[in-house]
Design a protein around this motif. Structure first.
Motif, PDB file in Angstrom:
ATOM      1  N   TRP A 107      55.654  86.133  36.311  1.00 39.63           N
ATOM      2  CA  TRP A 107      54.939  87.354  35.950  1.00 39.63           C
ATOM      3  C   TRP A 107      54.799  87.510  34.445  1.00 39.63           C
ATOM      4  N   ILE A 108      53.626  87.873  34.006  1.00 42.80           N
ATOM      5  CA  ILE A 108      53.415  88.382  32.648  1.00 42.80           C
ATOM      6  C   ILE A 108      52.784  89.751  32.868  1.00 42.80           C
ATOM      7  N   LEU A 109      53.615  90.779  32.915  1.00 41.17           N
ATOM      8  CA  LEU A 109      53.211  92.079  33.447  1.00 41.17           C
ATOM      9  C   LEU A 109      52.091  92.744  32.662  1.00 41.17           C
ATOM     10  N   SER A 110      51.984  92.442  31.382  1.00 37.51           N
ATOM     11  CA  SER A 110      50.944  93.072  30.565  1.00 37.51           C
ATOM     12  C   SER A 110      49.649  92.260  30.526  1.00 37.51           C
ATOM     13  N   ARG A 111      49.653  91.070  31.138  1.00 36.71           N
ATOM     14  CA  ARG A 111      48.459  90.214  31.117  1.00 36.71           C
ATOM     15  C   ARG A 111      47.443  90.706  32.142  1.00 36.71           C
ATOM     16  N   PHE A 112      46.171  90.680  31.756  1.00 35.97           N
ATOM     17  CA  PHE A 112      45.124  91.063  32.694  1.00 35.97           C
ATOM     18  C   PHE A 112      45.044  90.034  33.819  1.00 35.97           C
ATOM     19  N   LEU A 113      44.795  90.524  34.999  1.00 37.46           N
ATOM     20  CA  LEU A 113      44.828  89.699  36.198  1.00 37.46           C
ATOM     21  C   LEU A 113      43.501  88.976  36.405  1.00 37.46           C
ATOM     22  N   SER A 114      43.567  87.651  36.577  1.00 38.17           N
ATOM     23  CA  SER A 114      42.379  86.858  36.890  1.00 38.17           C
ATOM     24  C   SER A 114      42.298  86.639  38.388  1.00 38.17           C
ATOM     25  N   GLU A 115      41.118  86.276  38.862  1.00 36.65           N
ATOM     26  CA  GLU A 115      40.948  86.036  40.294  1.00 36.65           C
ATOM     27  C   GLU A 115      41.810  84.875  40.773  1.00 36.65           C
ATOM     28  N   SER A 116      41.956  83.844  39.953  1.00 33.45           N
ATOM     29  CA  SER A 116      42.764  82.693  40.375  1.00 33.45           C
ATOM     30  C   SER A 116      44.230  83.076  40.550  1.00 33.45           C
ATOM     31  N   VAL A 117      44.773  83.864  39.611  1.00 34.40           N
ATOM     32  CA  VAL A 117      46.167  84.309  39.736  1.00 34.40           C
ATOM     33  C   VAL A 117      46.316  85.219  40.951  1.00 34.40           C
ATOM     34  N   MET A 118      45.329  86.090  41.166  1.00 34.42           N
ATOM     35  CA  MET A 118      45.393  86.998  42.305  1.00 34.42           C
ATOM     36  C   MET A 118      45.384  86.225  43.627  1.00 34.42           C
ATOM     37  N   ALA A 119      44.572  85.170  43.692  1.00 32.46           N
ATOM     38  CA  ALA A 119      44.512  84.362  44.917  1.00 32.46           C
ATOM     39  C   ALA A 119      45.885  83.784  45.241  1.00 32.46           C
ATOM     40  N   GLY A 120      46.585  83.300  44.208  1.00 38.02           N
ATOM     41  CA  GLY A 120      47.922  82.770  44.426  1.00 38.02           C
ATOM     42  C   GLY A 120      48.901  83.839  44.881  1.00 38.02           C
ATOM     43  N   LEU A 121      48.776  85.038  44.323  1.00 38.95           N
ATOM     44  CA  LEU A 121      49.665  86.132  44.691  1.00 38.95           C
ATOM     45  C   LEU A 121      49.496  86.546  46.155  1.00 38.95           C
ATOM     46  N   GLN A 145      48.551  84.703  48.744  1.00 35.77           N
ATOM     47  CA  GLN A 145      48.852  83.719  49.779  1.00 35.77           C
ATOM     48  C   GLN A 145      50.062  84.160  50.595  1.00 35.77           C
ATOM     49  N   ASN A 146      50.029  83.847  51.880  1.00 36.90           N
ATOM     50  CA  ASN A 146      51.107  84.214  52.807  1.00 36.90           C
ATOM     51  C   ASN A 146      51.291  85.727  52.933  1.00 36.90           C
ATOM     52  N   SER A 147      50.199  86.468  52.709  1.00 36.70           N
ATOM     53  CA  SER A 147      50.222  87.913  52.907  1.00 36.70           C
ATOM     54  C   SER A 147      49.146  88.296  53.918  1.00 36.70           C
ATOM     55  N   PRO A 148      49.201  89.509  54.473  1.00 33.37           N
ATOM     56  CA  PRO A 148      48.169  89.942  55.430  1.00 33.37           C
ATOM     57  C   PRO A 148      46.793  90.098  54.789  1.00 33.37           C
ATOM     58  N   PHE A 149      46.736  90.060  53.457  1.00 36.25           N
ATOM     59  CA  PHE A 149      45.490  90.338  52.754  1.00 36.25           C
ATOM     60  C   PHE A 149      44.760  89.070  52.297  1.00 36.25           C
ATOM     61  N   TYR A 150      45.323  87.909  52.658  1.00 36.52           N
ATOM     62  CA  TYR A 150      44.729  86.638  52.226  1.00 36.52           C
ATOM     63  C   TYR A 150      43.576  86.290  53.161  1.00 36.52           C
ATOM     64  N   ARG A 151      42.379  86.261  52.634  1.00 36.62           N
ATOM     65  CA  ARG A 151      41.168  86.061  53.423  1.00 36.62           C
ATOM     66  C   ARG A 151      40.079  85.545  52.493  1.00 36.62           C
ATOM     67  N   LYS A 152      38.923  85.222  53.056  1.00 38.77           N
ATOM     68  CA  LYS A 152      37.788  84.899  52.204  1.00 38.77           C
ATOM     69  C   LYS A 152      37.352  86.165  51.479  1.00 38.77           C
ATOM     70  N   PRO A 153      36.976  86.064  50.201  1.00 39.31           N
ATOM     71  CA  PRO A 153      36.762  84.838  49.420  1.00 39.31           C
ATOM     72  C   PRO A 153      38.008  84.313  48.719  1.00 39.31           C
ATOM     73  N   PHE A 154      39.171  84.976  48.880  1.00 38.60           N
ATOM     74  CA  PHE A 154      40.369  84.581  48.140  1.00 38.60           C
ATOM     75  C   PHE A 154      40.807  83.155  48.462  1.00 38.60           C
ATOM     76  N   SER A 155      40.523  82.689  49.671  1.00 34.41           N
ATOM     77  CA  SER A 155      40.990  81.377  50.108  1.00 34.41           C
ATOM     78  C   SER A 155      40.046  80.239  49.726  1.00 34.41           C
ATOM     79  N   THR A 156      38.935  80.560  49.072  1.00 35.74           N
ATOM     80  CA  THR A 156      37.984  79.511  48.699  1.00 35.74           C
ATOM     81  C   THR A 156      38.410  78.827  47.408  1.00 35.74           C
TER      82      THR A 156
END
Length: 386
Positions: free
Chosen positions: A78-92, A94-105
């Motif tokens: 974690w870098i708590l003050s860093r702005f979140l990118s889509e790639s980092v969010m996709a990794g976060l 994974q293995n959650s109920p919210f992992y779906r397209k387009p995150f899995s592409t």
């Protein structure tokens, strides 16, 4: 410096204090453009997973630690003050109920596009309604009452003991989800006024916060779903419309989606509202709507104020069997002219970072407003004056 400006400088983050430990509320005035940090996203994520909230409320540190305990953390930490990118969010995700397209592409997992707070809310389709008890705590604070801030029980007792009792019909039910009809009854003795899109739908924490502390009640994407099905005259399902059902109808019948997918409680951004309404109006105008479209081919909407353009939604709803050659350009111009008419009347704000208000949605439907004052145009960095 005004308190409102100070809130913006503090990144719009409201963290529960010992006097308000019921729920952490993350609120931003310009959610549609402001990017979210990894720490702020962690709070939204922890809430969406319904992790047990600390007694003092979530902080970015406690939320990130709780997620890490479940192995939901960025690959490099974690870098708590860093702005979140889509790639980092996709990794976060994974293995959650919210992992779906387009995150899995693969494209998304390599994307360096930053995530806005509005889109971050859209990642999590479900958000609990604020309870009557939690709303009571917020209302005690908003009214600056000296007592009743300790917990829901003390807040409801304080409100009910006012010279003009403040309570929903039938009394307070602390753990019950707050509905728009309940909120109207509670606020009746106060100076606050909510704008109901549907009395039976539930109120989100952010919606309540925006009304009580920003004097501006944001509309959600779910409100847009309700707004549209009612405008089209779609027969109400058993049990009434829900925000999710309204949005499912938009996606199924018109093929229109938003951001990472419609989310009932994400704020209704100006760009989302315009783009979706434009696509829907064009389909109705061109007669390209799928068979079995609801209603009798007409939008039951009209502009609430006089206008030189004077085109109502009923004209756009006239479904023709087949679009005549050479009329596509004309119909696009008619749709744009209609949208411009809404802008000129202050119902669609010019600020692309703004959210649509519930009052503006009601005004667009031609509903009678409670006062003769025009609706506030948008929630932005300078909300309407008190």
């Amino acid at each position: 410096m005004r308190v409102r400006t100070l809130i913006v400088l503090l990144a719009g983050l409201f963290i529960a204090t010992p006097l308000f430990a019921a729920r952490t509320i993350l609120y931003y005035e310009n959610e549609c453009c402001r990017t979210v940090t990894e720490g702020e996203f962690a709070i939204l994520y922890a809430q969406a997973l319904k992790l047990r909230e600390p007694a003092q409320g979530w902080t970015i540190q406690t939320a990130a630690a709780a997620l890490s305990g479940l192995r939901h953390q960025p690959e490099k930490g974690w870098i708590l003050s860093r702005f979140l990118s889509e790639s980092v969010m996709a990794g976060l995700l994974q293995n959650s109920p919210f992992y779906r397209k387009p995150f899995s592409t693969e494209e998304f997992q390599k994307s360096n596009i930053l995530v806005t707070i509005a889109k971050a809310r859209g990642v999590f389709p479900v958000e609990d309604a604020i309870t009557q008890g939690d709303f009571a705590i917020l209302l005690v604070r908003a009214l600056n009452l000296p007592k009743g801030r300790e917990n829901a029980e003390s807040a409801t007792k304080t409100l009910a003991s006012q010279p003009v009792p403040i309570a929903p019909a039938g009394g307070w039910r602390i753990d019950a989800p707050l509905k728009e009809s309940d909120m109207a009854q509670i606020l009746a003795p106060t100076a606050f006024r909510n704008t109901s899109i549907d009395p039976n739908i539930e109120v989100t924490p952010v919606q309540a916060w925006s009304l009580l502390f920003q004097k501006f009640e944001i509309a959600t994407e779910g409100h847009f779903g309700i707004f549209l099905v009612k405008a089209l005259g779609v027969p109400e399902p058993a049990g009434g419309w829900t925000k999710q059902a309204g949005l499912d109808f938009i996606k199924t019948e018109f093929g229109v989606d938003s951001g990472y997918g419609w989310s009932p409680n994400a704020p209704l951004c100006v760009e989302t509202f315009e783009n979706a309404l434009r696509k829907i109006l064009l389909q109705l105008k061109n007669g390209s709507a799928a068979p079995g479209k609801p209603g009798n081919g007409s939008f039951a909407l009209a502009l609430p104020v006089s206008s030189q353009f004077q085109t109502g939604f009923s004209e756009f709803g006239s479904v023709v069997p087949q679009a005549e050659p050479g009329t596509a350009s004309k119909r696009k111009k008619e749709v744009e002219a209609f949208l411009n008419d809404l802008r000129h009347n202050g119902l669609i704000p010019s600020d692309r970072c703004a959210t649509i208000s519930t009052l503006a949605l009601r005004a667009i439907t031609g509903s009678q407003l409670r006062s003769g004052e025009p609706p506030p145009p948008a929630s932005n960095s300078i909300p309407p004056e008190d």
